[in-house]
Design a protein around this motif. Structure first.
Motif, PDB file in Angstrom:
ATOM      1  N   LEU A 312       0.847  -1.190   0.000  1.00  0.00           N
ATOM      2  CA  LEU A 312       0.000   0.000   0.000  1.00  0.00           C
ATOM      3  C   LEU A 312       0.884   1.243   0.000  1.00  0.00           C
ATOM      4  O   LEU A 312       2.014   1.214   0.473  1.00  0.00           O
ATOM      5  CB  LEU A 312      -0.904   0.020   1.233  1.00  0.00           C
ATOM      6  N   SER A 313       0.345   2.331  -0.523  1.00  0.00           N
ATOM      7  CA  SER A 313       1.071   3.596  -0.477  1.00  0.00           C
ATOM      8  C   SER A 313       0.695   4.335   0.806  1.00  0.00           C
ATOM      9  O   SER A 313      -0.249   3.967   1.509  1.00  0.00           O
ATOM     10  CB  SER A 313       0.715   4.466  -1.688  1.00  0.00           C
ATOM     11  N   HIS A 314       1.427   5.410   1.087  1.00  0.00           N
ATOM     12  CA  HIS A 314       1.139   6.182   2.292  1.00  0.00           C
ATOM     13  C   HIS A 314      -0.211   6.882   2.208  1.00  0.00           C
ATOM     14  O   HIS A 314      -0.734   7.345   3.199  1.00  0.00           O
ATOM     15  CB  HIS A 314       2.249   7.210   2.558  1.00  0.00           C
ATOM     16  N   ARG A 315      -0.791   6.952   0.993  1.00  0.00           N
ATOM     17  CA  ARG A 315      -2.095   7.599   0.848  1.00  0.00           C
ATOM     18  C   ARG A 315      -3.245   6.596   0.907  1.00  0.00           C
ATOM     19  O   ARG A 315      -4.379   6.940   0.617  1.00  0.00           O
ATOM     20  CB  ARG A 315      -2.142   8.395  -0.457  1.00  0.00           C
ATOM     21  N   HIS A 316      -2.933   5.352   1.236  1.00  0.00           N
ATOM     22  CA  HIS A 316      -3.999   4.413   1.562  1.00  0.00           C
ATOM     23  C   HIS A 316      -4.332   4.621   3.031  1.00  0.00           C
ATOM     24  O   HIS A 316      -3.567   4.231   3.910  1.00  0.00           O
ATOM     25  CB  HIS A 316      -3.542   2.967   1.324  1.00  0.00           C
ATOM     26  N   TYR A 317      -5.469   5.243   3.290  1.00  0.00           N
ATOM     27  CA  TYR A 317      -5.846   5.582   4.656  1.00  0.00           C
ATOM     28  C   TYR A 317      -6.287   4.335   5.410  1.00  0.00           C
ATOM     29  O   TYR A 317      -6.847   3.395   4.841  1.00  0.00           O
ATOM     30  CB  TYR A 317      -6.981   6.602   4.667  1.00  0.00           C
ATOM     31  N   GLY A 318      -6.043   4.340   6.719  1.00  0.00           N
ATOM     32  CA  GLY A 318      -6.424   3.223   7.574  1.00  0.00           C
ATOM     33  C   GLY A 318      -5.406   3.055   8.681  1.00  0.00           C
ATOM     34  O   GLY A 318      -4.559   3.925   8.920  1.00  0.00           O
ATOM     35  N   PHE A 319      -5.483   1.924   9.387  1.00  0.00           N
ATOM     36  CA  PHE A 319      -4.493   1.620  10.423  1.00  0.00           C
ATOM     37  C   PHE A 319      -3.676   0.421   9.972  1.00  0.00           C
ATOM     38  O   PHE A 319      -4.143  -0.717   9.995  1.00  0.00           O
ATOM     39  CB  PHE A 319      -5.156   1.331  11.773  1.00  0.00           C
ATOM     40  N   TYR A 320      -2.436   0.695   9.572  1.00  0.00           N
ATOM     41  CA  TYR A 320      -1.564  -0.351   9.060  1.00  0.00           C
ATOM     42  C   TYR A 320      -0.213  -0.344   9.771  1.00  0.00           C
ATOM     43  O   TYR A 320       0.813  -0.697   9.186  1.00  0.00           O
ATOM     44  CB  TYR A 320      -1.392  -0.194   7.540  1.00  0.00           C
ATOM     45  N   HIS A 321      -0.201   0.058  11.016  1.00  0.00           N
ATOM     46  CA  HIS A 321       0.990  -0.049  11.860  1.00  0.00           C
ATOM     47  C   HIS A 321       0.916  -1.332  12.683  1.00  0.00           C
ATOM     48  O   HIS A 321      -0.176  -1.824  12.981  1.00  0.00           O
ATOM     49  CB  HIS A 321       1.089   1.139  12.823  1.00  0.00           C
ATOM     50  N   SER A 322       2.066  -1.847  13.044  1.00  0.00           N
ATOM     51  CA  SER A 322       2.114  -2.951  14.002  1.00  0.00           C
ATOM     52  C   SER A 322       3.138  -2.601  15.072  1.00  0.00           C
ATOM     53  O   SER A 322       3.950  -1.685  14.909  1.00  0.00           O
ATOM     54  CB  SER A 322       2.475  -4.272  13.322  1.00  0.00           C
ATOM     55  N   ALA A 323       3.095  -3.338  16.177  1.00  0.00           N
ATOM     56  CA  ALA A 323       3.916  -2.999  17.344  1.00  0.00           C
ATOM     57  C   ALA A 323       4.895  -4.115  17.666  1.00  0.00           C
ATOM     58  O   ALA A 323       4.606  -5.300  17.465  1.00  0.00           O
ATOM     59  CB  ALA A 323       3.015  -2.750  18.550  1.00  0.00           C
ATOM     60  N   ILE A 324       6.050  -3.711  18.170  1.00  0.00           N
ATOM     61  CA  ILE A 324       7.034  -4.649  18.719  1.00  0.00           C
ATOM     62  C   ILE A 324       7.370  -4.189  20.127  1.00  0.00           C
ATOM     63  O   ILE A 324       7.694  -3.013  20.345  1.00  0.00           O
ATOM     64  CB  ILE A 324       8.301  -4.711  17.848  1.00  0.00           C
ATOM     65  N   LEU A 325       7.267  -5.092  21.082  1.00  0.00           N
ATOM     66  CA  LEU A 325       7.585  -4.789  22.472  1.00  0.00           C
ATOM     67  C   LEU A 325       8.947  -5.368  22.821  1.00  0.00           C
ATOM     68  O   LEU A 325       9.183  -6.564  22.671  1.00  0.00           O
ATOM     69  CB  LEU A 325       6.525  -5.376  23.419  1.00  0.00           C
ATOM     70  N   ASN A 326       9.847  -4.507  23.270  1.00  0.00           N
ATOM     71  CA  ASN A 326      11.158  -4.939  23.769  1.00  0.00           C
ATOM     72  C   ASN A 326      11.300  -4.521  25.227  1.00  0.00           C
ATOM     73  O   ASN A 326      10.784  -3.473  25.633  1.00  0.00           O
ATOM     74  CB  ASN A 326      12.296  -4.317  22.964  1.00  0.00           C
ATOM     75  N   ILE A 327      11.986  -5.344  26.004  1.00  0.00           N
ATOM     76  CA  ILE A 327      12.227  -5.043  27.414  1.00  0.00           C
ATOM     77  C   ILE A 327      13.727  -4.863  27.619  1.00  0.00           C
ATOM     78  O   ILE A 327      14.527  -5.710  27.189  1.00  0.00           O
ATOM     79  CB  ILE A 327      11.669  -6.163  28.315  1.00  0.00           C
ATOM     80  N   HIS A 328      14.110  -3.766  28.256  1.00  0.00           N
ATOM     81  CA  HIS A 328      15.519  -3.436  28.423  1.00  0.00           C
ATOM     82  C   HIS A 328      15.872  -3.345  29.908  1.00  0.00           C
ATOM     83  O   HIS A 328      15.172  -2.688  30.682  1.00  0.00           O
ATOM     84  CB  HIS A 328      15.834  -2.115  27.730  1.00  0.00           C
ATOM     85  N   LYS A 329      16.962  -4.000  30.261  1.00  0.00           N
ATOM     86  CA  LYS A 329      17.455  -3.972  31.641  1.00  0.00           C
ATOM     87  C   LYS A 329      18.423  -2.803  31.809  1.00  0.00           C
ATOM     88  O   LYS A 329      19.312  -2.598  30.986  1.00  0.00           O
ATOM     89  CB  LYS A 329      18.163  -5.287  31.975  1.00  0.00           C
ATOM     90  N   VAL A 330      18.239  -2.051  32.891  1.00  0.00           N
ATOM     91  CA  VAL A 330      19.038  -0.857  33.127  1.00  0.00           C
ATOM     92  C   VAL A 330      19.598  -0.877  34.537  1.00  0.00           C
ATOM     93  O   VAL A 330      18.874  -1.155  35.499  1.00  0.00           O
ATOM     94  CB  VAL A 330      18.176   0.418  32.917  1.00  0.00           C
ATOM     95  N   LYS A 331      20.881  -0.570  34.665  1.00  0.00           N
ATOM     96  CA  LYS A 331      21.525  -0.503  35.982  1.00  0.00           C
ATOM     97  C   LYS A 331      21.651   0.928  36.493  1.00  0.00           C
ATOM     98  O   LYS A 331      21.823   1.157  37.682  1.00  0.00           O
ATOM     99  CB  LYS A 331      22.912  -1.146  35.912  1.00  0.00           C
ATOM    100  N   GLY A 332      21.605   1.905  35.570  1.00  0.00           N
ATOM    101  CA  GLY A 332      21.685   3.298  35.976  1.00  0.00           C
ATOM    102  C   GLY A 332      22.948   3.990  35.536  1.00  0.00           C
ATOM    103  O   GLY A 332      23.093   5.203  35.696  1.00  0.00           O
ATOM    104  N   SER A 333      23.878   3.254  34.956  1.00  0.00           N
ATOM    105  CA  SER A 333      25.154   3.840  34.541  1.00  0.00           C
ATOM    106  C   SER A 333      25.321   3.826  33.025  1.00  0.00           C
ATOM    107  O   SER A 333      26.413   4.079  32.511  1.00  0.00           O
ATOM    108  CB  SER A 333      26.309   3.077  35.191  1.00  0.00           C
ATOM    109  N   GLU A 334      24.231   3.550  32.309  1.00  0.00           N
ATOM    110  CA  GLU A 334      24.321   3.375  30.860  1.00  0.00           C
ATOM    111  C   GLU A 334      24.621   4.695  30.136  1.00  0.00           C
ATOM    112  O   GLU A 334      24.116   5.753  30.509  1.00  0.00           O
ATOM    113  CB  GLU A 334      23.006   2.794  30.315  1.00  0.00           C
ATOM    114  N   ASN A 335      25.409   4.577  29.079  1.00  0.00           N
ATOM    115  CA  ASN A 335      25.625   5.686  28.152  1.00  0.00           C
ATOM    116  C   ASN A 335      24.457   5.716  27.176  1.00  0.00           C
ATOM    117  O   ASN A 335      24.005   4.679  26.687  1.00  0.00           O
ATOM    118  CB  ASN A 335      26.945   5.475  27.411  1.00  0.00           C
TER     119      ASN A 335
END
Length: 472
Positions: A312-335
């Motif tokens: 489809l082109s960007h001018r095909h109206y509707g909902f054509y997004h999908s989602a990806i869930l990622n989980i990230h571990k953080v210690k607090g010292s990350e760059n």
């Protein structure tokens, strides 16, 4: 008059297609406040003049995109939704005109810092698809248009969509087409609407990419649900009061935006990675420092149009997004850039493995269960992640066109207070400057709290491309 409208007599609508599972989910979510998409434009044109011209423009837009003229129908026997197709030609769309006294009341009740901001929030929390005691409503239009007498002789135009027919790509295309029409483009300008609205995203997924055994579905659903209980959340301010969506705007100067984009390119990542990383670091900095590792959820939305069958082109109206869930571990010292690389590469690896297709049913199921059972989430908050970002930013270079039609500013986003993240970042690179509309659920989170969080995100982004005040 307080709110006049331009109407024509209604004609008989005919049955159209049923909605796909993702679209059905948005219909269930909209009752709680998630699933309302708003475009708001600040115009240097008097409201009556705008309202009169909009009627004809919307008629042309509906001719190009019949989905915008459809109505939403609920079948109580099957407990499912479908679109009702408008007759051809569709009746001109009604435009609500709010006079100065009515608009003044809305502005006086808002805590926002501009008329555009206040009206955006007002529209995000105006739910035409859910009425107390009568939801689901049936026969409702999926698009509502209003003009507010907000800024002296100027006005604010608001277009409010049911998200089942308007993802971010659709919103961007609507805005572009509206500006083209206001600027004098002919009725046949742009790309046609072949195939538009005929199928939900599930029916267009390439064969084999969503394949998963029943056992795998069960394991993944269990994994998502268990991990969600272990996610770290922002501190909740008020979990009892009724919720609404509010907005904070994040804007980064052109010179820093250029540096951020250049750094992303050099690291082989997209800006969604650094936005997610900055949000995680900013949120984690508000926590009491301990040796415990914290887990944060990031949902990345990706526009699937180009990889569907048929594409489809960007001018095909509707909902054509999908989602990806990622989980990230953080210690607090990350760059920030190391974490940005991790955030983006984890998302990219999942997408390469087609999890945006194979996990679609699992995430839809969990979203619907969270709506039905708030206690499944921390403090019954209905929070599914810390932050939602988009794989690609909106690249806006229409400043010259905006000025030519009297548009002074615009914002666009969707509501999140029913179920969703603590903060959803709708990012645009506008004439070289990063401009993000950040949406959050209030009073679950306060304006003060989220303004501070957005300031921290901004600082993390700028500090990430500077060193002791020297750009690097």
């Amino acid at each position: 008059m307080a709110a006049a409208a331009i109407h024509t007599s209604e004609k008989q609508y005919s049955p159209a297609r049923s909605l796909g599972n993702t679209e059905q989910n948005w219909c269930r979510a909209v009752a709680s406040g998630t699933g309302i998409t708003v475009l708001a434009l600040q115009m240097a044109i008097p409201p009556p003049q705008i309202a009169a011209s909009l009627t004809g423009i919307l008629e042309k837009l509906q001719t190009r995109h019949p989905l915008l003229a459809a109505k939403l129908h609920y079948n109580r026997a099957t407990k499912s939704f479908s679109f009702l197709q408008a007759p051809a030609p569709a009746a001109p769309h009604a435009v609500a005109l709010h006079d100065a006294p009515t608009t003044a009341k809305i502005l006086a009740a808002a805590a926002a810092n501009s008329p555009l901001h206040a009206i955006l929030e007002h529209e995000l929390n105006t739910n035409s698809w859910s009425h107390p005691g009568s939801f689901p409503c049936s026969g409702a239009e999926i698009l509502h248009v209003a003009v507010y007498a907000a800024t002296g002789t100027g006005s604010v135009v608001a277009l409010r969509f049911h998200t089942s027919v308007c993802d971010r790509a659709t919103a961007v295309s609507v805005l572009r087409e509206l500006m083209e029409m206001v600027g004098g483009a002919g009725p046949n300008a742009g790309i046609g609407n072949e195939g538009e609205g005929k199928m939900g995203i599930e029916s267009l997924i390439p064969v084999g990419t969503a394949k998963k055994t029943l056992w795998a579905h069960g394991l993944d659903t269990l994994g998502y649900s268990v991990n969600s209980l272990r996610l770290t959340n922002l501190t909740f301010q008020n979990t009892k009061m009724p919720r609404r969506s509010e907005v904070v705007r994040l804007q980064i100067a052109t010179k820093h935006t250029a540096l951020i984009l250049e750094r992303c390119k050099s690291k082989g990542i997209k800006i969604c990675g650094v936005l997610a990383a900055a949000a995680i670091i900013a949120a984690n900095s508000t926590k009491h420092h301990t040796s415990d590792t914290k887990k944060y959820g990031v949902v990345t939305l990706t526009d699937c149009r180009a990889i569907l069958q048929p594409p489809l082109s960007h001018r095909h109206y509707g909902f054509y997004h999908s989602a990806i869930l990622n989980i990230h571990k953080v210690k607090g010292s990350e760059n920030v850039w190391d974490l940005a690389k991790t955030c983006y590469m984890d998302f990219a690896d999942y997408k390469k493995s087609n999890k945006h297709f194979s996990d679609m049913a699992d995430l839809n199921f969990l979203m619907s269960k969270a709506i039905d059972n708030p206690a499944l989430t921390a403090s019954s908050s209905l929070r599914t992640s810390l932050v939602t970002v988009f794989e690609d930013p909106v690249l806006d270079d229409s400043l010259e066109m905006q000025r030519s039609i009297g548009a002074e500013d615009f914002v666009g986003c969707a509501s999140v207070h029913g179920v969703g993240p603590s903060i959803a970042i709708f990012d645009t690179v506008r004439e070289g400057r990063l401009d993000c509309t950040c949406v959050y659920p209030a009073p679950l989170h306060s304006r003060e709290q989220m303004s501070e969080l957005v300031e921290r995100i901004s600082k993390v982004l700028i500090d990430g491309v500077t060193e002791d005040g020297t750009e690097v």
